[in-house]
Design an enzyme around this catalytic site. Structure first.
Site, PDB file in Angstrom:
ATOM      1  CB  VAL A 156      -6.477 -47.873 -57.343  1.00 22.60           C
ATOM      2  CG1 VAL A 156      -6.702 -47.548 -55.833  1.00 22.60           C
ATOM      3  CG2 VAL A 156      -6.760 -46.459 -58.143  1.00 22.60           C
ATOM      4  CB  SER A 157      -1.120 -45.912 -59.015  1.00 24.87           C
ATOM      5  OG  SER A 157      -1.995 -45.292 -60.183  1.00 24.87           O
ATOM      6  CB  THR A 158      -1.148 -41.846 -55.760  1.00 19.90           C
ATOM      7  OG1 THR A 158      -0.705 -42.537 -54.679  1.00 19.90           O
ATOM      8  CG2 THR A 158      -1.637 -40.316 -55.551  1.00 19.90           C
TER       9      THR A 158
END
Length: 551
Positions: free
Chosen positions: A13-15
């Site tokens: 998951v990205s920021t």
């Protein structure tokens, strides 16, 4: 008896995606764990990259660990929640799946419901990967379209140069506007730069003068010829907005120069008046048409030989001296690149003669080959440093694990308090967000350390292997033409350091499996070498990891 399929779970998951519904790490893991339990597939490992974008494979330590474990045959199948968790670019996805396929490992997506064990599954993978990349590119294009529209109305996008800063303006129905205002202290410096150039001073003179007086760039670093040039060429200082000068900058850099950049009047105030700007433009155009300096000779060590004073890479330079009889003698050197671009207030020339530097490097390589005891001592030192490096990494990893356990315990405590209605919801959310952020950082650090330790836990390097590689390296340096020698040096020589007397102190070589495979092993057609191939016959011992030698 039915074969037991060992599964590896990958989640990412990205920021930016952290807050999006359905994209949380826990949701992905719970879904995939339940799937594996339903079909009686034992989970060998869970590989989780937190807060990392999927646009490239760089910085994704858990993905790198997964690929290494795949090569070691630790599992039979890799499963992800969605394809775009593995990669956003189709080419990256296909390369990853190809590596898995070579190791007889299937790739499965839970949401898209297909696997790569069948021709139709592989076809579906390619199609879904292409659709995922199209989706990402569409989002990127929409964002760019919004930025272009802002630029066309005179609004600035992104960072501002020296002399300006962005402040929050009044709120509107869609959010909060921003405003670009002048920072007068910085604006005075910008005017000084333009005035110095308009008076005939060069880029290096201006950079040196500013650094000597203690001025710094917007990022608090020293000025260089490049930073001065970029300031002089920025039309924002005359109240203009320039956008889309380069397309796809993150990948193409300056090669992606746009044929139709946007240049309009901006909403901000100008720092430089039009007359001064026009004068500088005239000088810039005149100097750009002047012939560039051309250095004769082949410089092998540019970029890998380091300045003894500041550590910057050294670049080609030369002097032309007039003799008593009227003849001219050209002498070639390596000189500090920081001195050449930023001036004597940052560093000094620290020049070393080209011939002496290159000959010393070649002699160092040959010297260890004719003195076996010297090479054996170097190999012994490498193995001792390998052991010494592992202990601090293990200690750091142990500390990270302790911090992770403490953060997880704190998380459980806040969850318990919330369930018993002993903590306010807003306070609970704030504390939980803070803990999750710290936990993601520590888990990423844990992945990086485990990957580093894995590279250092290889078997001690043998003297016979090192000698074989060094013999091949030496042979190629002596037999290959210039371009191949320079390529080989830049691949294997990590850096060359000088002492305070500007003599070669250390030559640091770095060998790994890729350089051994492609450059120090026999070419497929060694008996009939194609033009451009490295002239090498025979076969070197196989190198499994990476090691560094200091000669």
């Amino acid at each position: 008896m039915e074969k037991i399929i060992r599964v590896a779970i990958y989640a990412r998951v990205s920021t930016d995606e952290q807050a999006e519904h359905g994209y949380s790490i826990d949701a992905q893991l719970d879904t995939l764990r339940n799937y594996c339990a339903l079909y009686n597939k034992p989970i060998i490992g869970e590989y989780v990259d937190r807060g990392v974008s999927g646009k490239s494979t760089k910085g994704r330590y858990e993905l790198q660990r997964l690929l290494k474990d795949a090569e070691d045959g630790l599992f039979d199948e890799v499963i992800v929640w969605k394809i775009n968790r593995m990669a956003r670019k189709n080419i990256d996805l296909l390369q990853i799946v190809d590596l898995l396929d070579k190791n007889n490992i299937a790739f499965r997506s839970f949401s898209e419901n297909f696997e790569t064990e069948t021709p139709m599954g592989r076809f579906a993978l390619q199609m879904m990967g292409a659709v995922g990349e199209l989706e990402r590119n569409t989002i990127v294009d929409n964002v760019k379209m919004g930025h272009k529209q802002r630029a066309k109305t005179g609004s600035h996008n992104g960072k501002v140069p020296l002399g300006y800063r962005v402040v929050k303006g009044s709120a509107d129905g869609r959010g909060r506007n921003t405003e670009v205002v002048i920072v007068e202290d910085e604006a005075m410096l910008v005017r000084k730069i333009f005035e110095l150039y308009a008076s005939g001073k060069g880029l290096k003179y201006i950079a040196n003068a500013l650094n000597r007086d203690g001025y710094t760039t917007k990022t608090k670093g020293p000025f260089s010829t490049c930073s001065i040039r970029d300031l002089l060429d920025n039309p924002m200082f005359i109240g203009k907005i320039r956008y889309n000068q380069y397309e796809n900058w993150s990948e193409k850099r300056r090669k992606g120069k746009s044929a139709n950049p946007i240049l309009v009047d901006g909403l901000h105030s100008a720092i430089i008046d039009q007359n001064l700007w026009d004068k500088v433009r005239l000088l810039r155009q005149k100097k750009s048409s002047m012939p560039k300096k051309r250095f004769e000779g082949e410089y092998l060590l540019t970029g890998i030989i380091r300045c003894p004073e500041c550590g910057a890479a050294m670049t080609a330079s030369r002097t032309v001296n007039k003799m008593k009889d009227g003849s001219k003698v050209t002498r070639m050197y390596y000189s500090c690149s920081s001195f050449r671009s930023k001036g004597s207030s940052v560093c000094h020339a620290n020049s070393i003669r080209k011939v002496e530097a290159e000959q010393t490097v070649m002699n160092r390589v040959q010297n260890v080959l004719i003195k076996p005891q010297l090479l054996k001592a170097i190999v012994k030192g490498v193995n001792e440093r390998k052991i010494g490096r592992i202990k601090p990494l293990e200690k750091e990893l142990s500390g990270v694990k302790v911090r992770i356990a403490k953060l997880e315990e704190n998380k459980r405590k806040y969850l318990s308090l919330y369930e018993m209605d002993q903590i306010d919801r807003d306070l609970f959310s704030e504390r939980l967000d803070g803990i999750n952020g710290d936990l993601d950082d520590e888990l990423t650090r844990k992945s990086r350390l485990e990957l580093e330790l894995r590279g250092d836990e290889a078997e001690p390097v043998s003297y016979e292997l090192v000698r074989s590689l060094m013999e091949r390296f030496d042979g190629l340096l002596r037999e290959s033409p210039f371009e191949q020698r320079k390529t080989l040096l830049h691949l294997i020589v990590k850096k060359i350091t000088l002492d305070d007397k500007r003599m070669v102190k250390d030559v640091e070589l770095s060998f790994n499996s890729e350089t051994e495979k492609h450059f120090l092993s026999a070419a497929p057609s060694a008996d009939n070498i194609a033009e451009g191939a490295f002239p090498l016959s025979g076969k070197a011992p196989q190198l499994s990891g990476r090691f560094t030698l200091i000669l």
